[in-house]
Design a protein around this motif. Structure first.
Motif, PDB file in Angstrom:
ATOM      1  N   LYS A  36      58.985 -87.679 -22.828  1.00  0.00           N
ATOM      2  CA  LYS A  36      58.099 -87.501 -21.678  1.00  0.00           C
ATOM      3  C   LYS A  36      57.713 -86.033 -21.513  1.00  0.00           C
ATOM      4  CE  LYS A  36      57.706 -88.327 -16.691  1.00  0.00           C
ATOM      5  NZ  LYS A  36      58.373 -88.852 -15.472  1.00  0.00           N
ATOM      6  N   ASP A  37      58.668 -85.127 -21.708  1.00  0.00           N
ATOM      7  CA  ASP A  37      58.365 -83.698 -21.621  1.00  0.00           C
ATOM      8  C   ASP A  37      57.319 -83.297 -22.653  1.00  0.00           C
ATOM      9  OD1 ASP A  37      60.114 -83.300 -19.539  1.00  0.00           O
ATOM     10  OD2 ASP A  37      61.776 -82.625 -20.820  1.00  0.00           O
ATOM     11  N   VAL A  38      57.476 -83.806 -23.879  1.00  0.00           N
ATOM     12  CA  VAL A  38      56.501 -83.503 -24.938  1.00  0.00           C
ATOM     13  C   VAL A  38      55.140 -84.079 -24.567  1.00  0.00           C
ATOM     14  CG1 VAL A  38      55.922 -83.819 -27.366  1.00  0.00           C
ATOM     15  CG2 VAL A  38      58.309 -83.439 -26.704  1.00  0.00           C
ATOM     16  N   ALA A  39      55.131 -85.305 -24.046  1.00  0.00           N
ATOM     17  CA  ALA A  39      53.869 -85.948 -23.657  1.00  0.00           C
ATOM     18  C   ALA A  39      53.184 -85.173 -22.542  1.00  0.00           C
ATOM     19  CB  ALA A  39      54.138 -87.387 -23.219  1.00  0.00           C
ATOM     20  N   ARG A  40      53.959 -84.648 -21.612  1.00  0.00           N
ATOM     21  CA  ARG A  40      53.361 -83.873 -20.527  1.00  0.00           C
ATOM     22  C   ARG A  40      52.668 -82.629 -21.077  1.00  0.00           C
ATOM     23  NH1 ARG A  40      53.941 -84.102 -15.231  1.00  0.00           N
ATOM     24  NH2 ARG A  40      55.838 -85.386 -15.307  1.00  0.00           N
ATOM     25  N   HIS A  41      53.320 -81.938 -22.010  1.00  0.00           N
ATOM     26  CA  HIS A  41      52.701 -80.768 -22.631  1.00  0.00           C
ATOM     27  C   HIS A  41      51.428 -81.170 -23.377  1.00  0.00           C
ATOM     28  CE1 HIS A  41      55.785 -77.969 -21.521  1.00  0.00           C
ATOM     29  NE2 HIS A  41      56.734 -78.606 -22.184  1.00  0.00           N
ATOM     30  N   LEU A  42      51.473 -82.335 -24.015  1.00  0.00           N
ATOM     31  CA  LEU A  42      50.304 -82.823 -24.747  1.00  0.00           C
ATOM     32  C   LEU A  42      49.144 -83.067 -23.788  1.00  0.00           C
ATOM     33  CD1 LEU A  42      48.906 -83.991 -27.287  1.00  0.00           C
ATOM     34  CD2 LEU A  42      50.021 -86.177 -26.765  1.00  0.00           C
ATOM     35  N   LEU A  43      49.401 -83.717 -22.670  1.00  0.00           N
ATOM     36  CA  LEU A  43      48.335 -83.998 -21.699  1.00  0.00           C
ATOM     37  C   LEU A  43      47.789 -82.707 -21.095  1.00  0.00           C
ATOM     38  CD1 LEU A  43      49.502 -87.184 -19.763  1.00  0.00           C
ATOM     39  CD2 LEU A  43      48.303 -86.984 -21.938  1.00  0.00           C
ATOM     40  N   GLU A  44      48.671 -81.766 -20.830  1.00  0.00           N
ATOM     41  CA  GLU A  44      48.221 -80.476 -20.284  1.00  0.00           C
ATOM     42  C   GLU A  44      47.307 -79.764 -21.277  1.00  0.00           C
ATOM     43  OE1 GLU A  44      51.865 -78.538 -19.383  1.00  0.00           O
ATOM     44  OE2 GLU A  44      52.143 -79.567 -17.452  1.00  0.00           O
ATOM     45  N   ALA A  45      47.674 -79.808 -22.539  1.00  0.00           N
ATOM     46  CA  ALA A  45      46.857 -79.161 -23.564  1.00  0.00           C
ATOM     47  C   ALA A  45      45.506 -79.850 -23.702  1.00  0.00           C
ATOM     48  CB  ALA A  45      47.591 -79.172 -24.907  1.00  0.00           C
ATOM     49  N   VAL A  46      45.518 -81.169 -23.634  1.00  0.00           N
ATOM     50  CA  VAL A  46      44.271 -81.932 -23.748  1.00  0.00           C
ATOM     51  C   VAL A  46      43.361 -81.636 -22.564  1.00  0.00           C
ATOM     52  CG1 VAL A  46      43.328 -84.266 -23.624  1.00  0.00           C
ATOM     53  CG2 VAL A  46      45.201 -83.779 -25.178  1.00  0.00           C
ATOM     54  N   CYS A  47      43.941 -81.581 -21.385  1.00  0.00           N
ATOM     55  CA  CYS A  47      43.137 -81.321 -20.185  1.00  0.00           C
ATOM     56  C   CYS A  47      42.575 -79.900 -20.168  1.00  0.00           C
ATOM     57  CB  CYS A  47      43.983 -81.550 -18.935  1.00  0.00           C
ATOM     58  SG  CYS A  47      44.393 -83.294 -18.657  1.00  0.00           S
ATOM     59  N   ALA A  48      43.242 -78.970 -20.849  1.00  0.00           N
ATOM     60  CA  ALA A  48      42.788 -77.589 -20.869  1.00  0.00           C
ATOM     61  C   ALA A  48      41.637 -77.350 -21.831  1.00  0.00           C
ATOM     62  CB  ALA A  48      43.957 -76.657 -21.239  1.00  0.00           C
ATOM     63  N   ARG A  49      41.409 -78.299 -22.727  1.00  0.00           N
ATOM     64  CA  ARG A  49      40.328 -78.147 -23.681  1.00  0.00           C
ATOM     65  C   ARG A  49      38.989 -78.374 -22.991  1.00  0.00           C
ATOM     66  NH1 ARG A  49      42.817 -82.408 -27.978  1.00  0.00           N
ATOM     67  NH2 ARG A  49      44.733 -81.242 -28.512  1.00  0.00           N
ATOM     68  N   PRO A  50      37.959 -77.636 -23.390  1.00  0.00           N
ATOM     69  CA  PRO A  50      36.631 -77.883 -22.812  1.00  0.00           C
ATOM     70  C   PRO A  50      36.104 -79.245 -23.247  1.00  0.00           C
ATOM     71  CG  PRO A  50      36.502 -76.279 -24.610  1.00  0.00           C
ATOM     72  CD  PRO A  50      37.964 -76.498 -24.352  1.00  0.00           C
ATOM     73  N   ARG A  51      35.509 -79.936 -22.332  1.00  0.00           N
ATOM     74  CA  ARG A  51      34.939 -81.262 -22.632  1.00  0.00           C
ATOM     75  C   ARG A  51      33.717 -81.088 -23.524  1.00  0.00           C
ATOM     76  NH1 ARG A  51      37.095 -86.285 -20.227  1.00  0.00           N
ATOM     77  NH2 ARG A  51      38.626 -85.556 -18.713  1.00  0.00           N
ATOM     78  N   ARG A  52      33.564 -82.035 -24.445  1.00  0.00           N
ATOM     79  CA  ARG A  52      32.394 -81.983 -25.334  1.00  0.00           C
ATOM     80  C   ARG A  52      31.162 -82.479 -24.595  1.00  0.00           C
ATOM     81  NH1 ARG A  52      34.989 -84.590 -30.892  1.00  0.00           N
ATOM     82  NH2 ARG A  52      36.555 -82.970 -31.225  1.00  0.00           N
TER      83      ARG A  52
END
Length: 209
Positions: free
Chosen positions: A193-209
């Motif tokens: 879950k901790d790894v998944a949270r970091h993954l979601l945070e990284a995804v959300c920080a990316r600029p939307r295409r």
């Protein structure tokens, strides 16, 4: 957790319990339980027949072969596990992104259950290594069904690239299940879950295409 443990046979209502079920259901209940706890290859047909309290001809009349019995047990578990999993996740009263992460809370509860012996579908695929074995089809269907549900959660959270993100989350889910079983690491779900949270945070920080 659901009153019916994942991997455990359901009991019929009333005094008779499992013994009150029709022969076909008693066979499925016994085989499902024994395949999960003892392993498929370690469970012989005679043992299933004795546990179910039926005649040998009854088993072959309903299922034809051990392979077909395995297939039907996995299909039974697919429905039971998936319904339980979805119900548990949806019961978390959290915002959509946290609901994606709540899948790991559900896994954590499962790992701490006394009946936990890993994923029946992973176990079956390992035991029945022949890729042409008929049990492979329900095992793969189960994994696909779970991935599709995770993808729905990602979509509801309005996260980008749902198919890709769902696949990545499924890798964490599968890894946590195997780690919990093989290494007896019951905290594997929360680590994932901790790894998944970091993954979601990284995804959300990316600029939307």
């Amino acid at each position: 957790m659901s009153q019916t443990k994942v991997g455990q046979p359901q009991r019929a209502p009333g005094r008779g319990g499992v013994a009150a079920l029709p022969a076909r259901e008693r066979i499925l209940a016994a085989a499902t339980r024994m395949f999960y706890h003892q392993g498929i290859t370690n469970t012989g047909i005679d043992a299933v027949i004795e546990s179910a309290g039926v005649a040998k001809m009854s088993l072959y009349r309903h299922f034809g072969s051990k392979d077909q019995l395995i297939v039907e047990c996995l299909a039974r578990l697919d429905t039971r596990y998936h319904n339980w999993f979805v119900e548990q996740v949806e019961n978390h009263d959290v915002e959509p992104t946290e609901r994606v992460l709540s899948v790991f809370d559900v896994l954590d509860e499962w790992f701490h259950d006394d009946h936990f012996r890993g994923c029946a579908f992973i176990n079956a695929t390992v035991e029945l290594a022949d890729r042409s074995h008929p049990a492979r089809q329900p095992a793969m269907a189960h994994k696909r069904r779970n991935r599709e549900y995770v993808e729905q959660l990602v979509e509801r959270a309005d996260l980008p690239d749902p198919p890709v993100l769902a696949r990545q989350i499924m890798l964490l889910i599968e890894g946590a299940i195997v780690t919990a079983l093989v290494q007896e690491d019951l905290d594997a779900a929360l680590d994932a879950k901790d790894v998944a949270r970091h993954l979601l945070e990284a995804v959300c920080a990316r600029p939307r295409r």
